[in-house]
Write an enzyme that holds these catalytic residues in place. Structure first.
Site, PDB file in Angstrom:
ATOM      1  CG  HIS A  20      -1.949  -1.084   1.191  1.00  0.00           C
ATOM      2  ND1 HIS A  20      -3.285  -0.849   0.965  1.00  0.00           N
ATOM      3  CD2 HIS A  20      -1.832  -2.430   1.338  1.00  0.00           C
ATOM      4  CE1 HIS A  20      -3.953  -1.996   0.978  1.00  0.00           C
ATOM      5  NE2 HIS A  20      -3.084  -2.968   1.211  1.00  0.00           N
ATOM      6  CG  ASP A 112      -4.896   2.147   1.841  1.00  0.00           C
ATOM      7  OD1 ASP A 112      -5.908   1.446   1.656  1.00  0.00           O
ATOM      8  OD2 ASP A 112      -3.747   1.779   1.522  1.00  0.00           O
TER       9      ASP A 112
END
Length: 455
Positions: A20, A112
């Site tokens: 990520h 995110d």
């Protein structure tokens, strides 16, 4: 003379995992190159563990409630996510207040998608909210339908999802195949879309030509924009000299890998890597080693230190003349190297998108999460690789690994795969270069931030 307008200021907040952090950091560098001020946000434990954040942007720390550990130190996954939401909301709020009071006014937070709670903090300050999806649009669409209750889990029959080919149960993400094994993961991934109508921008690490039909469908549901492939732009522009901060403290390993690759013939060697999280059991590790060895191809295999004990006894000595096993390498540099002929991969989305961007044919061995869906697209939709067959228990044999490697590199099927791989590489690079759909999406986002900052 009028004062120069201040640049828009974005906080970029990835989830604390390698897969990520990397795409969001690469996207951030793109924003910085376009005049946006970016501050990267992470947790204390993540910063101390990875130590790989770019020198081109400042880093600020918030707390997930586990400053001396991460989710592994929590009593349960449920406890971790619950405490992360509470501590993260509180400390992110304090960080924004601090930055605003010291002249570094925040205009936008890019967060995110796994951390949907960030939206409440963003809206409390009336900032621009941009959610970032690090997985493919196809996988995001599956989770969207799961979250809306339109896909019943566990999936036991073929599934038809708008914008996607018909999918078998084993083509679905593992959280959807077997939710009982990943109860918290399914909740978190499905929750990504819970308040998507309140988000100003929905950004996804993909590009339009790659997932055209599903992107069109998603764009009708939300302000969806494809901004990928989020890999270092210098590689896509054929400038493959490493950046100063690329090696992240691993220069000896980088040098040894590159020196070995430089000795190999063009398109002759196999690169094997299963990313930073995927694990094989000892039996499957031995089957993989057997397949690599029996392919008779030179290879570079990344085996994390925690996995090294699973290698067959004597494997390193028996293959030392043919291959190289390392605990880490700069994957983007390897994939960009002319010696590479095949990538044996778990099909994590970053690895898949990187291989695609460099035109590297793949042998897919998915292990968990979104990898099953990515492998389906690699083999059957984009046709730039082969998926290793498994038995009724989901296990593969070394003979099949060997067969797929040789088919991709030497077989008749390999010619079609190579042609498709080069075609996708050209599309990926065009998407980032002048006029590409992906780049225009980024420019649209940047233009909106500039307009906000200067108003």
């Amino acid at each position: 003379m009028e004062p120069k307008p201040r640049p828009p200021h974005c906080l970029v907040f990835p989830y604390t995992m390698q897969g990520h952090i990397n795409p969001m950091q690469n996207f951030s560098k793109n924003l910085v190159s376009k005049g946006i001020k970016v501050t990267f946000v992470t947790t204390k434990f993540c910063l101390n563990s990875f130590q790989q954040f770019s020198d081109s942007m400042p880093v600020e720390i918030i707390s997930d409630g586990f400053d001396d550990g991460d989710y592994a130190s929590a009593e349960s996954q449920e406890a971790y996510w619950s405490k992360f939401k509470r501590a993260g909301s509180e400390t992110l709020t304090k960080l924004i207040e601090k930055l605003n009071s010291t002249g570094f006014t925040v205009d936008c937070i890019i967060y995110d998608a796994l951390m949907s709670w960030v939206l409440d903090v963003v809206k409390s300050f009336k900032l621009v909210a941009a959610v970032f999806f690090t997985q493919s649009c196809a996988v995001d669409n599956i989770y969207y339908h799961v979250g809306k209750g339109l896909i019943e889990v566990p999936v036991e029959n073929r599934v038809s999802v708008p914008g996607l080919p018909v999918l078998e149960p084993l083509d679905m993400p593992s959280f959807v195949q077997n939710p009982g094994a990943y109860p918290v993961a399914l909740d978190v991934t499905a929750d990504q879309f819970s308040d998507i109508d309140k988000v100003d921008w929905v950004l996804c690490n993909t590009f339009y030509e790659l997932e055209e039909e599903v992107i069109q469908w998603m764009s009708k549901q939300m302000r969806f924009r494809a901004i990928g492939p989020a890999i270092p732009l210098k590689y896509l522009h054929n400038e493959i000299t490493p950046e100063d901060d690329t090696d992240n403290g691993f220069k000896p390993e980088t040098d040894s890998c590159m020196n070995w690759l430089n000795k190999q013939q063009d398109h002759s060697m196999v690169y094997v890597s299963f990313g930073s999280l995927a694990e094989l059991d000892a039996g499957q590790m031995q089957e993989l080693a057997s397949g690599i060895k029996e392919s008779k191809k030179p290879f570079l295999w990344v085996v994390r230190a925690s996995e090294e004990a699973k290698l067959p006894k004597g494997f390193l000595e028996e293959t030392s003349a043919k291959g190289m096993v390392v605990p880490w390498c700069s994957q983007v540099e390897v994939l960009a190297h002319k010696a590479l002929g095949c990538f044996v991969t778990h099909c994590g989305w970053n690895s898949t998108l990187e291989a695609l961007s460099f035109g590297v044919p793949m042998v897919a061995i998915p292990v968990w999460s979104d990898q099953y869906t990515n492998a389906k697209f690699v083999a059957d939709v984009w046709k730039m690789g082969l998926k290793v067959d498994v038995d009724e228990k989901g296990a593969f044999k070394g003979e099949m690994v060997q067969h797929c490697i040789r088919q991709v590199m030497d077989g008749e099927k390999g010619k079609e795969i190579e042609t498709n791989s080069r075609r996708w590489m050209e599309m990926a690079r065009e998407a980032v270069k002048e006029g590409g759909s992906s780049d225009s999406s980024i420019n649209e986002f940047v233009a909106s931030l500039n307009q906000l900052s200067n108003s």
